[in-house]
Design a protein around this motif. Structure first.
Motif, PDB file in Angstrom:
ATOM      1  N   ALA A  14      24.999  -5.244  15.623  1.00 17.83           N
ATOM      2  CA  ALA A  14      23.977  -5.507  16.643  1.00 17.83           C
ATOM      3  C   ALA A  14      24.012  -4.439  17.728  1.00 17.83           C
ATOM      4  O   ALA A  14      22.967  -4.000  18.232  1.00 17.83           O
ATOM      5  CB  ALA A  14      24.194  -6.896  17.255  1.00 17.83           C
ATOM      6  N   ILE A  15      25.225  -4.014  18.114  1.00 16.29           N
ATOM      7  CA  ILE A  15      25.368  -2.962  19.125  1.00 16.29           C
ATOM      8  C   ILE A  15      24.802  -1.649  18.596  1.00 16.29           C
ATOM      9  O   ILE A  15      24.103  -0.917  19.320  1.00 16.29           O
ATOM     10  CB  ILE A  15      26.852  -2.792  19.511  1.00 16.29           C
ATOM     11  CG1 ILE A  15      27.370  -4.054  20.201  1.00 16.29           C
ATOM     12  CG2 ILE A  15      27.041  -1.590  20.430  1.00 16.29           C
ATOM     13  CD1 ILE A  15      28.873  -4.065  20.418  1.00 16.29           C
TER      14      ILE A  15
ATOM     15  N   LYS B  66      22.444  -1.189  16.416  1.00 13.17           N
ATOM     16  CA  LYS B  66      20.982  -1.258  16.398  1.00 13.17           C
ATOM     17  C   LYS B  66      20.407  -1.163  17.794  1.00 13.17           C
ATOM     18  O   LYS B  66      19.409  -0.455  18.030  1.00 13.17           O
ATOM     19  CB  LYS B  66      20.546  -2.571  15.739  1.00 13.17           C
ATOM     20  CG  LYS B  66      19.034  -2.728  15.625  1.00 13.17           C
ATOM     21  CD  LYS B  66      18.676  -4.030  14.925  1.00 13.17           C
ATOM     22  CE  LYS B  66      17.163  -4.190  14.819  1.00 13.17           C
ATOM     23  NZ  LYS B  66      16.812  -5.482  14.150  1.00 13.17           N
ATOM     24  N   ASP B  67      21.037  -1.839  18.754  1.00 12.15           N
ATOM     25  CA  ASP B  67      20.527  -1.863  20.129  1.00 12.15           C
ATOM     26  C   ASP B  67      20.686  -0.515  20.819  1.00 12.15           C
ATOM     27  O   ASP B  67      19.807  -0.071  21.557  1.00 12.15           O
ATOM     28  CB  ASP B  67      21.268  -2.946  20.918  1.00 12.15           C
ATOM     29  CG  ASP B  67      20.651  -3.203  22.282  1.00 12.15           C
ATOM     30  OD1 ASP B  67      19.441  -2.953  22.451  1.00 12.15           O
ATOM     31  OD2 ASP B  67      21.375  -3.651  23.182  1.00 12.15           O
ATOM     32  N   MET B  68      21.831   0.162  20.584  1.00 13.75           N
ATOM     33  CA  MET B  68      22.119   1.423  21.271  1.00 13.75           C
ATOM     34  C   MET B  68      21.887   2.658  20.399  1.00 13.75           C
ATOM     35  O   MET B  68      22.132   3.779  20.851  1.00 13.75           O
ATOM     36  CB  MET B  68      23.569   1.422  21.774  1.00 13.75           C
ATOM     37  CG  MET B  68      23.838   0.426  22.880  1.00 13.75           C
ATOM     38  SD  MET B  68      25.499   0.655  23.584  1.00 13.75           S
ATOM     39  CE  MET B  68      25.426  -0.480  24.983  1.00 13.75           C
ATOM     40  N   HIS B  69      21.449   2.445  19.151  1.00 14.05           N
ATOM     41  CA  HIS B  69      21.129   3.543  18.232  1.00 14.05           C
ATOM     42  C   HIS B  69      22.347   4.456  18.029  1.00 14.05           C
ATOM     43  O   HIS B  69      22.298   5.669  18.260  1.00 14.05           O
ATOM     44  CB  HIS B  69      19.940   4.360  18.759  1.00 14.05           C
ATOM     45  CG  HIS B  69      18.744   3.535  19.111  1.00 14.05           C
ATOM     46  ND1 HIS B  69      17.954   2.918  18.152  1.00 14.05           N
ATOM     47  CD2 HIS B  69      18.218   3.188  20.318  1.00 14.05           C
ATOM     48  CE1 HIS B  69      16.984   2.251  18.747  1.00 14.05           C
ATOM     49  NE2 HIS B  69      17.130   2.394  20.058  1.00 14.05           N
TER      50      HIS B  69
ATOM     51  N   ARG C  26      25.321  -0.939  29.759  1.00 19.01           N
ATOM     52  CA  ARG C  26      23.920  -0.619  29.492  1.00 19.01           C
ATOM     53  C   ARG C  26      23.742   0.601  28.597  1.00 19.01           C
ATOM     54  O   ARG C  26      22.627   0.927  28.203  1.00 19.01           O
ATOM     55  CB  ARG C  26      23.174  -0.399  30.816  1.00 19.01           C
ATOM     56  CG  ARG C  26      23.074  -1.651  31.666  1.00 19.01           C
ATOM     57  CD  ARG C  26      22.374  -2.764  30.905  1.00 19.01           C
ATOM     58  NE  ARG C  26      22.533  -4.071  31.554  1.00 19.01           N
ATOM     59  CZ  ARG C  26      22.130  -5.212  31.022  1.00 19.01           C
ATOM     60  NH1 ARG C  26      21.558  -5.207  29.825  1.00 19.01           N
ATOM     61  NH2 ARG C  26      22.320  -6.351  31.657  1.00 19.01           N
ATOM     62  N   ASN C  27      24.827   1.307  28.322  1.00 16.33           N
ATOM     63  CA  ASN C  27      24.755   2.458  27.427  1.00 16.33           C
ATOM     64  C   ASN C  27      26.104   2.646  26.751  1.00 16.33           C
ATOM     65  O   ASN C  27      27.078   1.948  27.063  1.00 16.33           O
ATOM     66  CB  ASN C  27      24.327   3.725  28.184  1.00 16.33           C
ATOM     67  CG  ASN C  27      25.222   4.023  29.384  1.00 16.33           C
ATOM     68  OD1 ASN C  27      26.445   4.099  29.246  1.00 16.33           O
ATOM     69  ND2 ASN C  27      24.607   4.176  30.558  1.00 16.33           N
TER      70      ASN C  27
ATOM     71  N   SER D   7      26.668 -14.199  18.612  1.00 14.62           N
ATOM     72  CA  SER D   7      25.733 -13.086  18.471  1.00 14.62           C
ATOM     73  C   SER D   7      24.377 -13.569  17.976  1.00 14.62           C
ATOM     74  O   SER D   7      23.326 -13.098  18.441  1.00 14.62           O
ATOM     75  CB  SER D   7      26.301 -12.049  17.495  1.00 14.62           C
ATOM     76  OG  SER D   7      25.413 -10.969  17.322  1.00 14.62           O
TER      77      SER D   7
ATOM     78  N   GLY E 241      23.123 -13.458  21.657  1.00 18.82           N
ATOM     79  CA  GLY E 241      23.146 -12.002  21.723  1.00 18.82           C
ATOM     80  C   GLY E 241      24.534 -11.451  22.020  1.00 18.82           C
ATOM     81  O   GLY E 241      25.413 -12.152  22.514  1.00 18.82           O
ATOM     82  N   TRP E 242      24.736 -10.177  21.712  1.00 17.61           N
ATOM     83  CA  TRP E 242      26.070  -9.596  21.797  1.00 17.61           C
ATOM     84  C   TRP E 242      26.570  -9.458  23.226  1.00 17.61           C
ATOM     85  O   TRP E 242      27.774  -9.540  23.466  1.00 17.61           O
ATOM     86  CB  TRP E 242      26.127  -8.268  21.057  1.00 17.61           C
ATOM     87  CG  TRP E 242      25.337  -7.128  21.661  1.00 17.61           C
ATOM     88  CD1 TRP E 242      24.051  -6.765  21.350  1.00 17.61           C
ATOM     89  CD2 TRP E 242      25.789  -6.196  22.646  1.00 17.61           C
ATOM     90  NE1 TRP E 242      23.668  -5.676  22.081  1.00 17.61           N
ATOM     91  CE2 TRP E 242      24.720  -5.295  22.886  1.00 17.61           C
ATOM     92  CE3 TRP E 242      26.975  -6.017  23.341  1.00 17.61           C
ATOM     93  CZ2 TRP E 242      24.816  -4.238  23.795  1.00 17.61           C
ATOM     94  CZ3 TRP E 242      27.080  -4.972  24.259  1.00 17.61           C
ATOM     95  CH2 TRP E 242      26.009  -4.102  24.486  1.00 17.61           C
ATOM     96  N   ARG E 243      25.677  -9.257  24.187  1.00 11.64           N
ATOM     97  CA  ARG E 243      26.121  -9.082  25.569  1.00 11.64           C
ATOM     98  C   ARG E 243      26.745 -10.370  26.117  1.00 11.64           C
ATOM     99  O   ARG E 243      27.855 -10.361  26.660  1.00 11.64           O
ATOM    100  CB  ARG E 243      24.955  -8.649  26.447  1.00 11.64           C
ATOM    101  CG  ARG E 243      24.388  -7.285  26.081  1.00 11.64           C
ATOM    102  CD  ARG E 243      23.286  -6.864  27.046  1.00 11.64           C
ATOM    103  NE  ARG E 243      22.666  -5.628  26.617  1.00 11.64           N
ATOM    104  CZ  ARG E 243      23.174  -4.416  26.831  1.00 11.64           C
ATOM    105  NH1 ARG E 243      24.313  -4.302  27.481  1.00 11.64           N
ATOM    106  NH2 ARG E 243      22.544  -3.337  26.403  1.00 11.64           N
TER     107      ARG E 243
END
Length: 441
Positions: free
Chosen positions: A44-45, A47-50, A106-107, A168, A172-174
């Motif tokens: 998931a991370i 995909k979210d952060m590419h 956030r990154n 997750s 969500g992962w956060r």
């Protein structure tokens, strides 16, 4: 409950001694819940952060390991001179807080540094715990006690995988990072209030209260061929452990099409049950067979690796998802048989006043090579193979652990061949144990 047990030379009654072991094992479980939850969340991370596979490997491996092994040494030095209970409680609170902070990243860079923060906290967990266990349990029961403590790894993996996968999917992962981190902060307070610090060397025939510099500890350990080969063997085995476990979630998602919640439950049960049984069995078997021949403390892990080769191949190449998952669990069980016996052997080479630093040196080696290189190497190989192999690239990248396992097995057998039981303390003059001095000659 503060009673003297003359038979076992311990300051704590059996019930309280076992209570402390349970509490330390739970601390270790929190350690791996917070360490491994990233593994189940990493798809998931990504995909979210590419992110690339190499970047994921750095997050779950090198980012954590580099600071973990660096900070672990001065913390262990402090633990050999001060209150270990306090160090463990503070460390647990810190790494739990930093786990929650991962959810606010956030990154990639922020998440990278948050993981470093987790490593800073967890560096203060195991070496002080190993030393406390060796002071609560006499030598003839020490491998079993250390193996039970090490089973906390797999309890943590069970909870981390299962809870992380469920959270997750749901929140969500956060938020998953935040939910997982908070309970450890609370438990750190309970640990501080209810656990007592034992006297150093309480279970040894001779007390060893003197302080030693880190250079003295390193010089002593690396003068022993047993320790040198043990460090190499455990390092390569841990390379295999993390090369498989940190990529198993992604493997099942990409190669078998499983959902995150399914993977979390499946791997949680496989690694948790398999690893827990293997860890305890390894300690019990080595204490049993080691009574007559101390070489069995290292032969049993070697034979376990030999059997694991079959299950590594099944886990990676079986087209049946269920067989692959079960095989991962069998590998975890067989690989986990090394830690309790290995720690017991390492502690037998030094006096009580060096035990935390000895654990830190061994963990420096096995985490720098095993955790620091295992996940990143697999990630880099997967990235290199992706243009030609596509989704199969991860399967072939993870296959490198089969070759490394063979080398680790050979080194364990070699270590068993040179290991001879050494007295649990060193003469006042230092610099060598009886074993180390004979080997140096």
């Amino acid at each position: 409950m503060q009673v003297k047990d003359p038979q076992n030379q311990t300051e704590a009654g059996h019930s309280y001694r076992n209570y402390v072991l349970v509490m330390l094992t739970l601390v270790y479980a929190f350690n791996f819940i917070d360490r491994q939850v990233l593994v189940i969340l990493q798809e998931a991370i990504k995909k979210d952060m590419h992110l690339s596979d190499a970047q994921l490997g750095w997050l779950s491996g090198a980012a954590f390991a580099a600071i973990y092994v660096t900070v672990g040494i001065p913390v262990a030095r402090l633990a050999d001179k001060s209150n270990r209970r306090n160090i463990i409680a503070i460390s647990l609170g810190l790494w739990s807080l930093m786990t929650a902070a991962c959810g606010m990243a956030r990154n990639y860079l922020q998440l990278f540094f948050a993981r470093i923060g987790v490593g800073v906290g967890e560096a203060g967990g195991s070496p002080p715990a190993h030393a406390m266990i060796s002071d609560y349990f006499p030598p003839r029961k020490r491998s079993t006690a250390l193996a039970i403590y090490s089973a906390g790894i797999y309890l943590g993996m069970l909870i981390g995988f299962a809870m992380g996968g469920y959270l997750s999917q749901r929140i969500g992962w956060r938020k998953a990072f935040m939910v997982v981190g908070i309970p450890g902060i609370i438990f750190s307070l309970l640990f501080f209030v209810t656990v007592r610090e034992p006297s150093r060397g309480a279970t040894d025939a001779a007390k060893a209260d003197e302080s030693h510099t880190f250079s003295e500890v390193v010089r002593l350990l690396f003068s022993s061929r047993t320790f040198v080969y043990l460090a190499m063997a455990t390092s390569l085995l841990v390379f295999c452990i993390y090369g498989l476990s940190n990529w198993a979630s992604s493997f099942l998602a990409r190669l078998h099409g499983m959902r995150t919640s399914q993977i979390g439950l499946a791997l949680g049960l496989a690694f948790g049950i398999g690893g827990g049984i293997g860890s305890i069995a390894g300690g019990w078997l080595t204490d049993l067979f080691g009574k007559s021949n101390k070489a069995w403390y290292l032969r049993i892990p070697a034979f376990a690796i030999l059997v694991s080769l079959l299950f590594e191949a099944l886990a990676l190449f079986s087209p049946v998802t269920g067989i692959s998952v079960v095989a991962f669990g069998c590998v975890a069980g067989l690989h986990s048989m090394y830690l309790g016996p290995s720690l017991s052997v390492a502690h037998s080479l030094v006096p009580a006043s060096m035990r935390a630093q000895t654990s830190a040196v061994l963990f420096f080696c096995l985490n720098l090579i095993g955790l620091g290189l295992g996940p990143p190497v697999v990630g880099y190989i997967a990235d290199l193979l992706k243009p030609t192999q596509g989704v199969e690239s991860l399967r072939w990248a993870m296959s490198v652990v089969i070759l490394v396992s063979v080398v680790a097995m050979v080194l364990f057998f070699k270590t068993a061949g040179i290991y001879r039981a050494a007295p649990p303390s060193i003469v006042r003059q230092m610099p060598l144990t009886n074993e180390a001095s004979s080997e140096a000659r």
